[in-house]
Design a protein around this motif. Structure first.
Motif, PDB file in Angstrom:
ATOM      1  N   LEU A  47       7.508   2.427   4.718  1.00  0.00           N
ATOM      2  CA  LEU A  47       7.624   3.291   3.571  1.00  0.00           C
ATOM      3  C   LEU A  47       7.724   2.116   2.323  1.00  0.00           C
ATOM      4  CD1 LEU A  47       7.371   5.696   1.890  1.00  0.00           C
ATOM      5  CD2 LEU A  47       9.701   6.101   2.372  1.00  0.00           C
ATOM      6  N   ILE A  48       8.960   1.263   2.661  1.00  0.00           N
ATOM      7  CA  ILE A  48       9.485   0.381   1.552  1.00  0.00           C
ATOM      8  C   ILE A  48       8.169  -0.550   1.234  1.00  0.00           C
ATOM      9  CG2 ILE A  48      10.980  -1.653   1.142  1.00  0.00           C
ATOM     10  CD1 ILE A  48      13.186  -0.100   2.615  1.00  0.00           C
ATOM     11  N   THR A  49       7.574  -1.199   2.224  1.00  0.00           N
ATOM     12  CA  THR A  49       6.445  -2.042   2.248  1.00  0.00           C
ATOM     13  C   THR A  49       5.380  -1.344   1.341  1.00  0.00           C
ATOM     14  OG1 THR A  49       6.894  -3.152   4.272  1.00  0.00           O
ATOM     15  CG2 THR A  49       4.723  -3.111   3.304  1.00  0.00           C
ATOM     16  N   SER A  50       4.898   0.089   1.809  1.00  0.00           N
ATOM     17  CA  SER A  50       4.067   0.565   1.029  1.00  0.00           C
ATOM     18  C   SER A  50       4.463   0.876  -0.310  1.00  0.00           C
ATOM     19  CB  SER A  50       4.142   1.889   1.617  1.00  0.00           C
ATOM     20  OG  SER A  50       2.992   2.894   0.921  1.00  0.00           O
ATOM     21  N   LEU A  51       5.777   1.273  -0.797  1.00  0.00           N
ATOM     22  CA  LEU A  51       6.167   1.247  -2.191  1.00  0.00           C
ATOM     23  C   LEU A  51       6.190  -0.057  -2.855  1.00  0.00           C
ATOM     24  CD1 LEU A  51       9.229   3.724  -1.787  1.00  0.00           C
ATOM     25  CD2 LEU A  51       6.949   4.307  -2.658  1.00  0.00           C
ATOM     26  N   ARG A 109       0.860  -3.395  -7.037  1.00  0.00           N
ATOM     27  CA  ARG A 109      -0.402  -2.939  -7.767  1.00  0.00           C
ATOM     28  C   ARG A 109      -0.376  -2.526  -9.081  1.00  0.00           C
ATOM     29  NH1 ARG A 109      -1.948  -0.652  -2.027  1.00  0.00           N
ATOM     30  NH2 ARG A 109      -3.073  -2.140  -1.187  1.00  0.00           N
ATOM     31  N   ALA A 110       0.726  -1.648  -9.381  1.00  0.00           N
ATOM     32  CA  ALA A 110       1.041  -1.281 -10.674  1.00  0.00           C
ATOM     33  C   ALA A 110       1.279  -2.270 -11.568  1.00  0.00           C
ATOM     34  CB  ALA A 110       2.021  -0.297 -10.398  1.00  0.00           C
ATOM     35  N   ARG A 111       1.890  -3.342 -11.051  1.00  0.00           N
ATOM     36  CA  ARG A 111       2.084  -4.420 -11.956  1.00  0.00           C
ATOM     37  C   ARG A 111       0.982  -5.290 -12.041  1.00  0.00           C
ATOM     38  NH1 ARG A 111       5.021  -6.085 -15.793  1.00  0.00           N
ATOM     39  NH2 ARG A 111       6.465  -4.942 -15.030  1.00  0.00           N
ATOM     40  N   GLN A 112       0.201  -5.395 -11.154  1.00  0.00           N
ATOM     41  CA  GLN A 112      -1.163  -6.193 -11.414  1.00  0.00           C
ATOM     42  C   GLN A 112      -2.107  -5.614 -12.321  1.00  0.00           C
ATOM     43  OE1 GLN A 112      -3.102  -6.542  -7.451  1.00  0.00           O
ATOM     44  NE2 GLN A 112      -1.310  -7.708  -6.608  1.00  0.00           N
ATOM     45  N   LEU A 113      -2.004  -4.052 -12.225  1.00  0.00           N
ATOM     46  CA  LEU A 113      -2.952  -3.407 -13.089  1.00  0.00           C
ATOM     47  C   LEU A 113      -2.308  -3.392 -14.532  1.00  0.00           C
ATOM     48  CD1 LEU A 113      -5.019  -1.243 -13.035  1.00  0.00           C
ATOM     49  CD2 LEU A 113      -3.645   0.689 -12.949  1.00  0.00           C
ATOM     50  N   PHE A 114      -1.098  -3.483 -14.443  1.00  0.00           N
ATOM     51  CA  PHE A 114      -0.614  -3.573 -16.128  1.00  0.00           C
ATOM     52  C   PHE A 114      -0.806  -4.916 -16.585  1.00  0.00           C
ATOM     53  CE2 PHE A 114       3.234  -4.936 -18.846  1.00  0.00           C
ATOM     54  CZ  PHE A 114       3.037  -4.018 -19.903  1.00  0.00           C
ATOM     55  N   ASP A 115      -0.751  -5.980 -15.806  1.00  0.00           N
ATOM     56  CA  ASP A 115      -0.941  -7.426 -16.203  1.00  0.00           C
ATOM     57  C   ASP A 115      -2.527  -7.475 -16.538  1.00  0.00           C
ATOM     58  OD1 ASP A 115       1.586  -8.219 -15.834  1.00  0.00           O
ATOM     59  OD2 ASP A 115       1.036  -8.883 -13.861  1.00  0.00           O
ATOM     60  N   VAL A 116      -3.165  -7.021 -15.731  1.00  0.00           N
ATOM     61  CA  VAL A 116      -4.823  -6.921 -15.889  1.00  0.00           C
ATOM     62  C   VAL A 116      -4.900  -6.000 -17.516  1.00  0.00           C
ATOM     63  CG1 VAL A 116      -7.114  -6.312 -15.313  1.00  0.00           C
ATOM     64  CG2 VAL A 116      -5.291  -7.478 -13.707  1.00  0.00           C
ATOM     65  N   THR A 117      -4.471  -5.126 -17.506  1.00  0.00           N
ATOM     66  CA  THR A 117      -4.676  -4.213 -18.794  1.00  0.00           C
ATOM     67  C   THR A 117      -4.302  -4.748 -20.088  1.00  0.00           C
ATOM     68  OG1 THR A 117      -4.406  -2.074 -17.102  1.00  0.00           O
ATOM     69  CG2 THR A 117      -4.142  -2.002 -19.575  1.00  0.00           C
ATOM     70  N   ALA A 118      -2.838  -5.448 -19.692  1.00  0.00           N
ATOM     71  CA  ALA A 118      -2.515  -6.245 -20.956  1.00  0.00           C
ATOM     72  C   ALA A 118      -3.465  -7.602 -21.200  1.00  0.00           C
ATOM     73  CB  ALA A 118      -1.222  -6.693 -20.719  1.00  0.00           C
ATOM     74  N   ALA A 119      -3.923  -8.235 -20.501  1.00  0.00           N
ATOM     75  CA  ALA A 119      -5.035  -9.393 -20.589  1.00  0.00           C
ATOM     76  C   ALA A 119      -6.223  -8.622 -21.273  1.00  0.00           C
ATOM     77  CB  ALA A 119      -5.310 -10.114 -19.419  1.00  0.00           C
ATOM     78  N   LEU A 120      -6.425  -7.474 -20.688  1.00  0.00           N
ATOM     79  CA  LEU A 120      -8.156  -6.893 -21.186  1.00  0.00           C
ATOM     80  C   LEU A 120      -7.732  -6.633 -22.491  1.00  0.00           C
ATOM     81  CD1 LEU A 120      -9.124  -4.672 -18.147  1.00  0.00           C
ATOM     82  CD2 LEU A 120     -10.184  -6.759 -18.970  1.00  0.00           C
ATOM     83  N   ARG A 174     -11.941  -9.358   5.868  1.00  0.00           N
ATOM     84  CA  ARG A 174     -10.991  -8.396   5.061  1.00  0.00           C
ATOM     85  C   ARG A 174     -11.140  -6.699   5.284  1.00  0.00           C
ATOM     86  NH1 ARG A 174      -7.911  -9.599   0.338  1.00  0.00           N
ATOM     87  NH2 ARG A 174      -7.651  -7.733  -1.067  1.00  0.00           N
ATOM     88  N   VAL A 175      -9.747  -6.250   5.417  1.00  0.00           N
ATOM     89  CA  VAL A 175      -9.885  -4.918   5.593  1.00  0.00           C
ATOM     90  C   VAL A 175      -9.442  -4.213   4.526  1.00  0.00           C
ATOM     91  CG1 VAL A 175      -8.903  -2.960   7.155  1.00  0.00           C
ATOM     92  CG2 VAL A 175      -9.300  -5.282   8.200  1.00  0.00           C
ATOM     93  N   PHE A 176     -10.033  -3.043   4.068  1.00  0.00           N
ATOM     94  CA  PHE A 176      -9.940  -2.243   2.803  1.00  0.00           C
ATOM     95  C   PHE A 176      -9.442  -0.904   3.367  1.00  0.00           C
ATOM     96  CE2 PHE A 176     -13.287  -4.952   1.607  1.00  0.00           C
ATOM     97  CZ  PHE A 176     -12.921  -5.790   0.650  1.00  0.00           C
ATOM     98  N   ASP A 177      -8.071  -0.740   3.085  1.00  0.00           N
ATOM     99  CA  ASP A 177      -7.514   0.581   3.583  1.00  0.00           C
ATOM    100  C   ASP A 177      -7.751   1.557   2.113  1.00  0.00           C
ATOM    101  OD1 ASP A 177      -5.654  -0.111   1.423  1.00  0.00           O
ATOM    102  OD2 ASP A 177      -4.104  -0.571   2.884  1.00  0.00           O
ATOM    103  N   ALA A 178      -7.507   2.646   2.279  1.00  0.00           N
ATOM    104  CA  ALA A 178      -7.663   3.817   1.238  1.00  0.00           C
ATOM    105  C   ALA A 178      -6.972   3.519  -0.104  1.00  0.00           C
ATOM    106  CB  ALA A 178      -7.197   5.289   1.705  1.00  0.00           C
ATOM    107  N   ASP A 179      -5.917   2.961  -0.033  1.00  0.00           N
ATOM    108  CA  ASP A 179      -5.077   2.598  -1.205  1.00  0.00           C
ATOM    109  C   ASP A 179      -5.679   1.381  -1.879  1.00  0.00           C
ATOM    110  OD1 ASP A 179      -3.122   4.557  -0.649  1.00  0.00           O
ATOM    111  OD2 ASP A 179      -1.842   3.312   0.433  1.00  0.00           O
ATOM    112  N   GLU A 180      -6.146   0.395  -1.227  1.00  0.00           N
ATOM    113  CA  GLU A 180      -6.642  -0.881  -1.995  1.00  0.00           C
ATOM    114  C   GLU A 180      -8.027  -0.396  -2.484  1.00  0.00           C
ATOM    115  OE1 GLU A 180      -7.382  -5.479  -1.118  1.00  0.00           O
ATOM    116  OE2 GLU A 180      -6.849  -4.196   0.578  1.00  0.00           O
TER     117      GLU A 180
END
Length: 685
Positions: free
Chosen positions: A266-270, A276-287, A410-416
């Protein structure tokens, strides 16, 4: 020493500190005898050759025998022993005489009144020059209380959930509780008296033997965890040495280990979600900083390399004429340049299908070739093992495709997959924004129109309308924004925000907040969590600007509205011609306090309702108080109950905002809420 139903006497092979026999020169024998008698210890001596057994008064008292009437033979002593203990004790004494070893025994004697008493006898051997035993001498004490204490402890240990073993100082089992007997696969009495080192090695295992020897050597408590295959699980084992031996506790920890593994997962998932949220925020800021299509392409390529581990990222956009073109980023290697030339000439095989269906594809090399065998040369040129095609969608319409290539498996799970789709959505909006900019619109118009929704979503039972007006004077681009989106759960999220100031910096922060709020909403965060996260993001950005926002979530199934207000003007809820401001303020302006947890409230909506979210530019004026201006807004809105939603918005802009003299830009987001089957308002005016 057994307990728990085992009454057989047990040997403790210790002969240390035996008292001097009667008549010997023990260095102050009178004082020794007095001390022993005071302690309730009797002294005895057995002349083996003469078969003469001599007791002192204390020994006789312990046996319940008159000293003067005691016959003084071994048989006279054995006649006092409890019949159940007699066979073992006789055999034990034969062993002592044969081996010459010292001994420590516990057994019962039956006194003349019929009462049994437990005695503990310790003896040492005196031999002649030929090694023959000629005399046995020792001491005797009442062990009844000791036995009672042990039995009480044994009963208590039978109740514990751990497996319990008790060993004497000769490593013999002296107690096995019920739990441990089940693990050993035997009766609780069966191993008593046996040395555990004599058991089948696979039963206890080398891990326990090592731990036992450590406790025996250090005389300190020890513990460890190991897999005990014979017991069918993983056990925590604790050993506690004492002068009498060692007590061992076995606790099965399989359930705890499963819980720990689940918690770790669970900790790993969180952690992954937070990453991912940080990546999303960083990309959003750059965009948000990108102003041209190549700028956006550079952000996408860098994110693909750094965050996604892709070896190549290709952006293809649909032009006004309907043709697909490859966008060339400024950051690329020579190999990628050649690959882009190849794709520019022929495209990727899956691109038309992805644009037509607006659905992403995540394929291995074999899967992709099964559907597009003619793409083999392209995949070989790119050394592709996995390939992803993700549509760029704006307002439900694909405007292009991002193609990501990996040279390794590469394996893509539902979250990715969900993350990549969300990321592509932000990239699509950024691309659409800068494409508008590149069409030579003004900076103000390009930024505002690209950031604000191109069209509002549709949801059964809800009608939406929105307005945006720039400031009435010649100023740079402002920071007001709104958004509306239908979540996968069917709920409708409405957001209005206002970044203080004007200019590119205000617009950039506005874009960052808008994209971040949209991302958090799509992750199904409640309004309070969205305002809290936006505030933390802004506080951490050191942007030196302030912002306000109100986030509302409409649940049509429950007919409820949940909102969180961060220093923003209060939403206005109209039930017919009855206006009511939702005046609860759940926290200060965004970014004022780092890591502040904002609150939220929920109201039940009437059958028909209108909701107005707006920025302060709609109501604030230098020459009037905010209270008076809010009253004007409520009055005009209530008087417009019969108007259509678009007509209401136009009237508010005319009569509340006014045609001129505005010092700030404004936005207005209105919702007409009516449940299925309810009568909608008849548009008038």
């Amino acid at each position: 020493m057994g307990s728990g139903g085992d009454d057989r006497p047990r040997l403790h092979r210790h002969a240390n500190d035996l008292p001097a026999p009667p008549g010997s020169d023990g260095g102050g024998p009178a004082r020794v005898l007095l001390a022993l008698d005071t302690a309730g210890v009797g002294i005895w001596e057995w002349d083996v050759a003469a078969n003469r057994l001599r007791w002192d008064q204390r020994t006789a008292d312990l046996h319940g025998v008159e000293l003067g009437s005691f016959a003084g033979t071994a048989e006279a002593f054995f006649s006092c022993v409890h019949p159940s203990d007699l066979p073992f004790l006789r055999a034990r004494m034969d062993t002592v005489l044969a081996t010459g070893e010292s001994f420590l025994e516990e057994f019962r004697v039956v006194r003349p009144d019929g009462s049994p008493v437990w005695l503990q006898v310790r003896g040492g051997i005196v031999g002649d020059d030929a090694g023959r035993v000629v005399r046995v001498t020792g001491i005797c004490t009442d062990a009844t209380g000791l036995r009672a204490g042990r039995e009480q402890a044994g009963r208590a240990l039978q109740q514990v959930s751990d497996g319990v073993l008790v060993f004497d100082n000769d490593s013999r089992f002296v107690f096995v509780n019920t739990v441990m007997s089940r693990l050993l696969g035997c009766d609780t009495c069966e191993p008593v008296g046996e040395q555990f080192l004599d058991l089948e090695p696979s039963l206890m295992g080398p891990a326990f033997e090592k731990l036992y020897l450590q406790a025996l050597d250090t005389q300190l408590p020890v513990e460890s965890e190991a897999d005990y295959a014979a017991f069918g699980g993983h056990f925590e084992v604790r050993l506690f040495p004492s002068p009498e031996g060692i007590t061992a506790y076995f606790r099965n920890v399989d359930e705890r280990r499963r819980a720990e593994a689940h918690r770790a997962a669970l900790i790993t998932s969180l952690s992954s979600a937070l990453g991912r949220a940080r990546q999303l925020f960083d990309v959003t800021a750059a965009l948000g900083q990108a102003l041209t299509v190549p700028d956006v392409a550079d952000v996408i390529v860098r994110s693909a390399w750094d965050d996604l581990g892709a070896d190549c990222a290709i952006i293809m956009l649909v032009g006004d004429e309907g043709r697909v073109r490859v966008v060339t980023p400024t950051v690329q290697s020579e190999r990628i340049s050649r690959l882009l030339e190849l794709i520019s000439a022929r495209g990727t095989a899956a691109t038309p299908d992805v644009l037509r269906t607006a659905r992403a594809r995540f394929d291995s090399r074999a899967e992709h070739l099964a559907d597009y065998p003619h793409a083999r040369s392209l995949l070989e040129a790119a050394a592709v093992a996995w390939i992803a095609h993700i549509p760029l969608i704006v307002s439900g319409k694909p405007i292009g495709v991002i193609v990501l290539l990996w040279e390794s498996e590469r394996v893509f799970d539902a979250d990715e997959r969900a993350f990549l789709t969300t990321l592509a959505g932000h990239c699509a909006h950024a691309l659409e924004r800068v494409r508008l900019y590149e069409k030579q619109l003004s900076v103000s118009e390009a930024l505002q129109r690209a950031i604000l929704p191109q069209r509002l979503p549709e949801l059964a039972g809800v009608e939406l309308a929105a307005r945006y007006l720039p400031a009435g004077r010649d100023v740079d681009v402002g920071g007001d924004w709104y958004d509306a989106l239908v979540l996968p759960t069917g709920e409708l999220t409405l957001i209005v925000g206002d970044v203080g100031g004007h200019g590119l910096r205000a617009a950039t922060v506005m874009a960052e907040l808008r994209h971040a709020a949209r991302a958090y909403a799509l992750l199904s965060h409640p309004p309070a969590m969205i305002t809290s996260q936006l505030s933390s993001n802004l506080a951490a950005s050191d942007s030196a600007v302030y912002a306000t926002a109100v986030v509302a979530c409409l649940d049509m199934a429950e007919k409820t509205l949940t909102w969180s207000c961060a220093g923003h003007p209060p939403p206005l809820l109209l039930d017919g011609d009855c206006p009511a401001f939702l005046e609860v303020v759940h926290g200060p302006i965004l970014g004022a306090v780092d890591n502040l947890a904002y609150r939220q409230d929920t109201v039940t909506l009437p059958t028909r309702a209108r909701l107005l979210l707006y920025s302060d530019g709609l109501v604030e004026r230098r020459d009037a108080s905010i209270t008076d201006r809010l009253a004007v807004l409520a009055t005009v809105a209530a008087q417009s109950d019969t108007l259509s939603l678009d007509a209401l918005c136009d009237r508010l802009l005319t009569e509340v905002a006014g045609p001129s003299g505005r010092e700030d830009d404004l936005c207005l987001l209105a919702a007409d809420i009516h449940g299925p089957g309810s009568r909608t308002r008849t548009p008038t005016g």
